[in-house]
Write a protein that holds these residues in place. Structure first.
Motif, mmCIF file in Angstrom:
data_model
loop_
_atom_site.group_PDB
_atom_site.id
_atom_site.type_symbol
_atom_site.label_atom_id
_atom_site.label_comp_id
_atom_site.label_asym_id
_atom_site.label_seq_id
_atom_site.Cartn_x
_atom_site.Cartn_y
_atom_site.Cartn_z
ATOM 1 N N GLY A 156 0.411 -1.367 -0.360
ATOM 2 C CA GLY A 156 -0.043 0.014 0.026
ATOM 3 C C GLY A 156 0.960 0.686 -0.221
ATOM 4 N N SER A 157 1.839 1.354 -0.617
ATOM 5 C CA SER A 157 2.907 2.286 -0.404
ATOM 6 C C SER A 157 2.287 3.468 -1.631
ATOM 7 C CB SER A 157 4.118 2.088 0.302
ATOM 8 O OG SER A 157 4.414 1.160 1.358
ATOM 9 N N ILE A 158 2.034 2.812 -2.717
ATOM 10 C CA ILE A 158 2.546 3.460 -3.952
ATOM 11 C C ILE A 158 0.262 4.108 -3.944
ATOM 12 C CG2 ILE A 158 2.548 2.950 -6.210
ATOM 13 C CD1 ILE A 158 4.275 0.675 -5.990
ATOM 14 N N HIS A 159 0.668 5.181 -4.417
ATOM 15 C CA HIS A 159 -0.320 6.046 -4.310
ATOM 16 C C HIS A 159 -0.088 6.106 -5.084
ATOM 17 C CE1 HIS A 159 -2.315 6.708 0.458
ATOM 18 N NE2 HIS A 159 -1.750 5.740 -0.100
ATOM 19 N N ALA A 160 -1.591 6.380 -6.417
ATOM 20 C CA ALA A 160 -1.571 6.304 -7.961
ATOM 21 C C ALA A 160 -1.451 8.437 -7.802
ATOM 22 C CB ALA A 160 -3.437 5.808 -8.583
ATOM 23 N N ASP A 161 -1.943 8.677 -6.664
ATOM 24 C CA ASP A 161 -2.902 9.878 -7.432
ATOM 25 C C ASP A 161 -1.321 10.899 -7.181
ATOM 26 O OD1 ASP A 161 -2.759 9.467 -4.719
ATOM 27 O OD2 ASP A 161 -3.632 10.994 -4.330
ATOM 28 N N ILE A 162 -0.261 10.140 -6.546
ATOM 29 C CA ILE A 162 1.256 11.194 -6.388
ATOM 30 C C ILE A 162 1.803 10.291 -7.650
ATOM 31 C CG2 ILE A 162 3.091 10.724 -4.928
ATOM 32 C CD1 ILE A 162 1.207 10.707 -2.774
ATOM 33 N N ALA A 163 1.703 9.078 -7.579
ATOM 34 C CA ALA A 163 2.916 8.655 -8.604
ATOM 35 C C ALA A 163 2.707 8.650 -10.141
ATOM 36 C CB ALA A 163 2.996 7.346 -8.493
ATOM 37 N N GLY A 164 0.856 8.929 -10.405
ATOM 38 C CA GLY A 164 0.861 8.769 -11.763
ATOM 39 C C GLY A 164 1.123 9.791 -12.517
ATOM 40 N N PRO A 165 0.823 11.229 -11.758
ATOM 41 C CA PRO A 165 1.476 12.297 -12.265
ATOM 42 C C PRO A 165 3.094 12.894 -12.430
ATOM 43 C CG PRO A 165 -0.545 13.053 -10.731
ATOM 44 C CD PRO A 165 -0.366 11.438 -10.283
ATOM 45 N N LEU A 166 3.385 11.796 -11.486
ATOM 46 C CA LEU A 166 4.954 12.079 -11.563
ATOM 47 C C LEU A 166 5.658 11.517 -12.255
ATOM 48 C CD1 LEU A 166 6.128 11.735 -7.993
ATOM 49 C CD2 LEU A 166 6.399 13.234 -9.397
ATOM 50 N N ALA A 167 5.257 10.287 -12.601
ATOM 51 C CA ALA A 167 4.982 8.815 -14.127
ATOM 52 C C ALA A 167 5.614 9.643 -15.213
ATOM 53 C CB ALA A 167 4.997 7.861 -13.985
ATOM 54 N N ILE A 168 4.088 10.552 -15.368
ATOM 55 C CA ILE A 168 3.984 11.186 -17.118
ATOM 56 C C ILE A 168 4.391 12.235 -17.043
ATOM 57 C CG2 ILE A 168 2.300 12.922 -17.845
ATOM 58 C CD1 ILE A 168 -0.516 11.146 -16.109
ATOM 59 N N GLY A 169 5.637 13.109 -15.485
ATOM 60 C CA GLY A 169 5.793 14.368 -16.275
ATOM 61 C C GLY A 169 7.504 14.026 -16.301
ATOM 62 N N ILE A 170 7.860 12.367 -15.899
ATOM 63 C CA ILE A 170 9.348 11.872 -15.795
ATOM 64 C C ILE A 170 9.362 11.268 -16.804
ATOM 65 C CG2 ILE A 170 10.772 9.818 -15.513
ATOM 66 C CD1 ILE A 170 9.425 10.316 -12.230
#
Length: 281
Positions: A224-238
């Motif tokens: 449960g350490s991966i939150h889509a609302d945090i990791a998602g935008p980061l991944a798109i920018g990355i």
């Protein structure tokens, strides 16, 4: 909410650019911003950082494969040592004193930054620095790439394969024991120990980091350490940042990449040493 989304996209973009250029992932940018700047719990920041490494690797690897900057043979061979080291490190967690390990690995990075600075002052060409190595020839580890900054084809040899493998094992061990990224160790093993040019070292490190991170991402996902609302935008920018960073890296002269890399290595090394003594910054 909209402002947080924009911040995450921009942080991801910046992390992707530097991660692709230096081959060290974006964790050293993402984790401090998420924890200190946005007040996020450290475990969620680490989960997002794992996704960031995979995204950086994916975005950069596509460009590096297209331009034949990657050395797939070196990546596959060294990933064995890294994986074994990570497994051993995970098994032996709690046996070793983490203070000693932080100081030891941090000191290695500080020494590596000095070694890279010395190499920068000496100048010289990126090609032809390695000696003819029988083991490297047998494993077909030597490579070639076209340097767009120098506008010429560079053929290079690889040496000291056992030494590079030992550092990779140590990188995996550090990752498994301390839960840290090992991109800097991967680049240093290839550049300093195996005498690969810095550009293919960075490109190859990007691919290897993605493989390593993908294995551990499942653990972070199920706890449960991966939150889509945090990791998602980061991944798109990355993903966009990594594409941009890979283009920039190919246009940079090796000297400029070293000038960027030296303070990064020094910072990471000092951070680990101080953390070993109980000082966090």
């Amino acid at each position: 909410m909209a402002s947080h989304l924009i911040i995450l996209l921009l942080v991801g973009l910046l992390a992707g650019v530097f991660g692709a250029i230096l081959g060290i992932g974006g964790g050293m940018i993402i984790t401090p911003v998420l924890t200190i700047g946005m007040g996020l719990d450290i475990k969620y920041a680490i989960g997002a950082s794992i996704i960031a490494v995979i995204a950086t690797s994916s975005g950069a690897t596509i460009a590096y494969l297209k331009d034949e900057m990657l050395n797939l043979q070196v990546a596959m061979f060294l990933e064995i040592a890294t994986t074994v080291g990570a497994i051993v490190g995970a098994i032996m967690t709690g046996i070793f004193n983490s203070t000693v390990l932080y100081v030891l690995f941090g000191s290695f990075l500080v020494f590596s930054s000095w070694n890279m600075y010395r190499k920068l002052r000496q100048g010289g060409s990126e090609e032809g620095s390695a000696k003819n190595d029988r083991l490297a020839n047998q494993l077909n580890l030597n490579g070639s790439y076209y340097d767009k900054a120098l506008q010429k084809q560079i053929n290079y040899q690889v040496e000291n394969v056992p030494g590079g493998s030992a550092v990779m094992f140590g990188a995996g061990l550090a990752s498994g024991l301390l839960g840290i990224g090992s991109g800097a160790f991967k680049v240093m093993a290839m550049d300093n120990i195996m005498k690969m040019p810095l550009k293919p070292s960075s490109a190859t490190s990007n691919l290897m980091m993605g493989v390593t991170a993908a294995a551990s991402a499942m653990v972070y996902f199920f706890n449960g350490s991966i939150h889509a609302d945090i990791a998602g935008p980061l991944a798109i920018g990355i993903l966009f940042g990594a594409q941009l960073g890979s283009r920039i890296m190919q246009r940079l002269r090796p000297r400029w990449i070293r000038l960027i890399f030296i303070p990064v290595l020094l910072y990471m090394g000092l951070q680990m040493v101080l953390k070993g003594f109980g000082v966090n910054f």
